[in-house]
Motif scaffolding. Structure first.
Motif, PDB file in Angstrom:
ATOM      1  N   GLU A 187       0.830  -1.209   0.000  1.00 28.85           N
ATOM      2  CA  GLU A 187       0.000   0.000   0.000  1.00 28.85           C
ATOM      3  C   GLU A 187       0.867   1.262   0.000  1.00 28.85           C
ATOM      4  O   GLU A 187       0.599   2.203  -0.765  1.00 28.85           O
ATOM      5  N   ALA A 188       1.897   1.286   0.818  1.00 27.52           N
ATOM      6  CA  ALA A 188       2.796   2.448   0.872  1.00 27.52           C
ATOM      7  C   ALA A 188       3.481   2.665  -0.477  1.00 27.52           C
ATOM      8  O   ALA A 188       3.597   3.799  -0.947  1.00 27.52           O
ATOM      9  N   TYR A 189       3.912   1.590  -1.088  1.00 30.19           N
ATOM     10  CA  TYR A 189       4.545   1.663  -2.405  1.00 30.19           C
ATOM     11  C   TYR A 189       3.570   2.200  -3.453  1.00 30.19           C
ATOM     12  O   TYR A 189       3.903   3.101  -4.227  1.00 30.19           O
ATOM     13  N   MET A 190       2.359   1.664  -3.483  1.00 29.48           N
ATOM     14  CA  MET A 190       1.387   2.055  -4.512  1.00 29.48           C
ATOM     15  C   MET A 190       0.856   3.477  -4.318  1.00 29.48           C
ATOM     16  O   MET A 190       0.308   4.057  -5.257  1.00 29.48           O
ATOM     17  N   THR A 191       1.015   4.052  -3.124  1.00 30.95           N
ATOM     18  CA  THR A 191       0.621   5.450  -2.898  1.00 30.95           C
ATOM     19  C   THR A 191       1.833   6.384  -2.936  1.00 30.95           C
ATOM     20  O   THR A 191       1.683   7.578  -2.705  1.00 30.95           O
ATOM     21  N   SER A 192       3.002   5.863  -3.259  1.00 30.17           N
ATOM     22  CA  SER A 192       4.228   6.670  -3.234  1.00 30.17           C
ATOM     23  C   SER A 192       4.389   7.589  -4.441  1.00 30.17           C
ATOM     24  O   SER A 192       5.267   8.442  -4.457  1.00 30.17           O
ATOM     25  N   GLY A 193       3.551   7.412  -5.443  1.00 31.19           N
ATOM     26  CA  GLY A 193       3.639   8.249  -6.637  1.00 31.19           C
ATOM     27  C   GLY A 193       2.616   7.809  -7.652  1.00 31.19           C
ATOM     28  O   GLY A 193       1.894   6.834  -7.442  1.00 31.19           O
ATOM     29  N   PRO A 194       2.550   8.519  -8.768  1.00 31.82           N
ATOM     30  CA  PRO A 194       1.555   8.176  -9.794  1.00 31.82           C
ATOM     31  C   PRO A 194       1.860   6.853 -10.484  1.00 31.82           C
ATOM     32  O   PRO A 194       2.993   6.365 -10.474  1.00 31.82           O
ATOM     33  N   VAL A 195       0.803   6.285 -11.055  1.00 27.52           N
ATOM     34  CA  VAL A 195       0.897   5.094 -11.899  1.00 27.52           C
ATOM     35  C   VAL A 195       0.408   5.475 -13.287  1.00 27.52           C
ATOM     36  O   VAL A 195      -0.281   6.488 -13.462  1.00 27.52           O
TER      37      VAL A 195
END
Length: 134
Positions: free
Chosen positions: A64-72
């Motif tokens: 979750e932290a990784y996936m909210t760390s920046g845009p995709v």
């Protein structure tokens, strides 16, 4: 000839490392067509929905932290047998098993930051395209 649609997402590490163009080029060189694409910032609710099957895993907070760390960068990709073809082009989820020549084999650094997501079947593709493109 089976023409399909699939959902492909370049994860935050791909965006941060400026690999969008390189990966899109590989998808297009394979003969697939990108019919929709957009840069998105995902919130925790969408991530929990997308990764519902992993919510109970001990590594989920890191994911979750990784996936909210920046845009995709999300894409709808179309082509003949595109789901299986993209899974092959991406390489295994476990980057340590991904061979050179696959997207993960060439660019992924670890199992959390594994560069790319792709739908694993037609049903998932339909759900994920709706989730991210309405």
């Amino acid at each position: 000839m089976v023409n399909e649609k699939t959902y492909i997402m370049l994860k935050p590490d791909a965006v941060k490392r400026r690999l969008i163009g390189e990966i899109v080029s590989r998808i297009e060189k394979k003969g697939y067509q990108i019919t929709q694409a957009k840069l998105m910032t995902l919130d925790k609710k969408v991530i929990a929905e997308h990764y519902a099957h992993l919510l109970h895993k001990p590594f989920y907070p890191n994911l979750e932290a990784y996936m909210t760390s920046g845009p995709v960068f999300g894409m709808v990709v179309e082509g003949e047998n595109v789901i299986a073809g993209m899974r092959q082009l991406m390489g295994p989820t476990n980057v340590y098993e991904a061979l050179p020549g696959t997207i993960r084999g060439d660019y992924a650094n670890n199992t959390t930051e594994n560069i790319i997501h792709g739908s694993d079947c037609k049903e998932a593709a339909t759900i994920e395209i709706k989730r991210f493109f309405g």
